[in-house]
Write an enzyme that holds these catalytic residues in place. Structure first.
Site, PDB file in Angstrom:
ATOM      1  N   ASP A  84      27.857  60.479  35.546  1.00 18.99           N
ATOM      2  CA  ASP A  84      28.510  60.415  36.850  1.00 18.99           C
ATOM      3  C   ASP A  84      29.853  59.698  36.693  1.00 18.99           C
ATOM      4  O   ASP A  84      29.958  58.687  35.998  1.00 18.99           O
ATOM      5  CB  ASP A  84      27.621  59.676  37.859  1.00 18.99           C
ATOM      6  N   HIS A 137      22.067  68.862  42.657  1.00 16.67           N
ATOM      7  CA  HIS A 137      22.028  68.077  41.419  1.00 16.67           C
ATOM      8  C   HIS A 137      21.037  66.946  41.562  1.00 16.67           C
ATOM      9  O   HIS A 137      20.778  66.464  42.664  1.00 16.67           O
ATOM     10  CB  HIS A 137      23.415  67.533  41.076  1.00 16.67           C
TER      11      HIS A 137
HETATM   12  P1  AMP Z   1      26.154  63.407  45.798  1.00 13.00           P
HETATM   13  O1  AMP Z   1      26.779  62.296  46.593  1.00 13.00           O
HETATM   14  O2  AMP Z   1      24.663  63.346  45.728  1.00 13.00           O
HETATM   15  O3  AMP Z   1      26.677  64.761  46.232  1.00 13.00           O
HETATM   16  O4  AMP Z   1      26.611  63.169  44.310  1.00 13.00           O
HETATM   17  C1  AMP Z   1      27.812  63.623  43.809  1.00 13.00           C
HETATM   18  C2  AMP Z   1      28.127  62.756  42.631  1.00 13.00           C
HETATM   19  O5  AMP Z   1      29.065  63.423  41.838  1.00 13.00           O
HETATM   20  C3  AMP Z   1      28.712  61.386  42.981  1.00 13.00           C
HETATM   21  O6  AMP Z   1      27.874  60.366  42.465  1.00 13.00           O
HETATM   22  C4  AMP Z   1      30.077  61.412  42.293  1.00 13.00           C
HETATM   23  O7  AMP Z   1      30.421  60.156  41.747  1.00 13.00           O
HETATM   24  C5  AMP Z   1      29.881  62.468  41.232  1.00 13.00           C
HETATM   25  N1  AMP Z   1      31.069  63.172  40.784  1.00 13.00           N
HETATM   26  C6  AMP Z   1      32.055  63.693  41.551  1.00 13.00           C
HETATM   27  N2  AMP Z   1      32.977  64.296  40.776  1.00 13.00           N
HETATM   28  C7  AMP Z   1      32.546  64.166  39.500  1.00 13.00           C
HETATM   29  C8  AMP Z   1      33.054  64.572  38.228  1.00 13.00           C
HETATM   30  N3  AMP Z   1      34.208  65.236  38.112  1.00 13.00           N
HETATM   31  N4  AMP Z   1      32.353  64.262  37.120  1.00 13.00           N
HETATM   32  C9  AMP Z   1      31.196  63.572  37.216  1.00 13.00           C
HETATM   33  N5  AMP Z   1      30.665  63.159  38.374  1.00 13.00           N
HETATM   34  C10 AMP Z   1      31.325  63.448  39.511  1.00 13.00           C
END
Ligand code: AMP
Length: 115
Positions: A30, A99
């Site tokens: 993440d 995810h």
């Molecule tokens: P959610 O809030 O459950 O939709 O989780 C989305 C997650 O994706 C969050 O914890 C973000 O920090 C993570 N995230 C967003 N963009 C990226 C990226 N480019 N690479 C890795 N993680 C990401």
């Protein structure tokens, strides 16, 4: 493939290091970790939210759980990790491509699901 940041990571349009990959999913760190270990297991099929999954996704959903276990073993946290799925904006979902969050490396309070 979904038109989200995760869809672009899976297609290779946005470069990212895959900690794990098989035919059906990937795992990446993440970008904004909430714990020492914070890894996302992301299906290659772009289902927006868990509630959007159908009977056709049954095998994939099971596969994601198994993959999360394999990734936790690979990361050395198989004895203590938490799996989280945020479903919908009200629950904190920000990327609308299903995810699983693997959270580990910190203390979890018994009986407290959140935090
Ligand atoms: P959610 O809030 O459950 O939709 O989780 C989305 C997650 O994706 C969050 O914890 C973000 O920090 C993570 N995230 C967003 N963009 C990226 C990226 N480019 N690479 C890795 N993680 C990401």
């Amino acid at each position: 493939m979904s038109d989200t940041i995760f869809g672009k990571i899976i297609s290779g349009e946005i470069p990212s290091e895959f900690l794990y990959e098989d035919d059906h999913c990937i795992a990446i760190n993440d970008i904004s970790p909430q714990a020492p270990v914070h890894v996302l297991v992301i299906p290659k099929r772009g289902i927006p939210r868990l509630v959007d999954a159908t009977d056709d996704d049954q095998a994939l959903l099971g596969h994601l759980m198994l993959a999360a276990g394999r990734v936790a073993e690979q990361l050395g946290v198989a004895d203590s990790f938490r799996l989280i799925v945020n479903n919908g904006a009200g629950a904190g979902q920000t990327v609308f491509h299903l995810h699983l969050h693997i959270i580990a490396g910190r203390t979890f309070a018994e009986g407290h699901m959140a935090g």
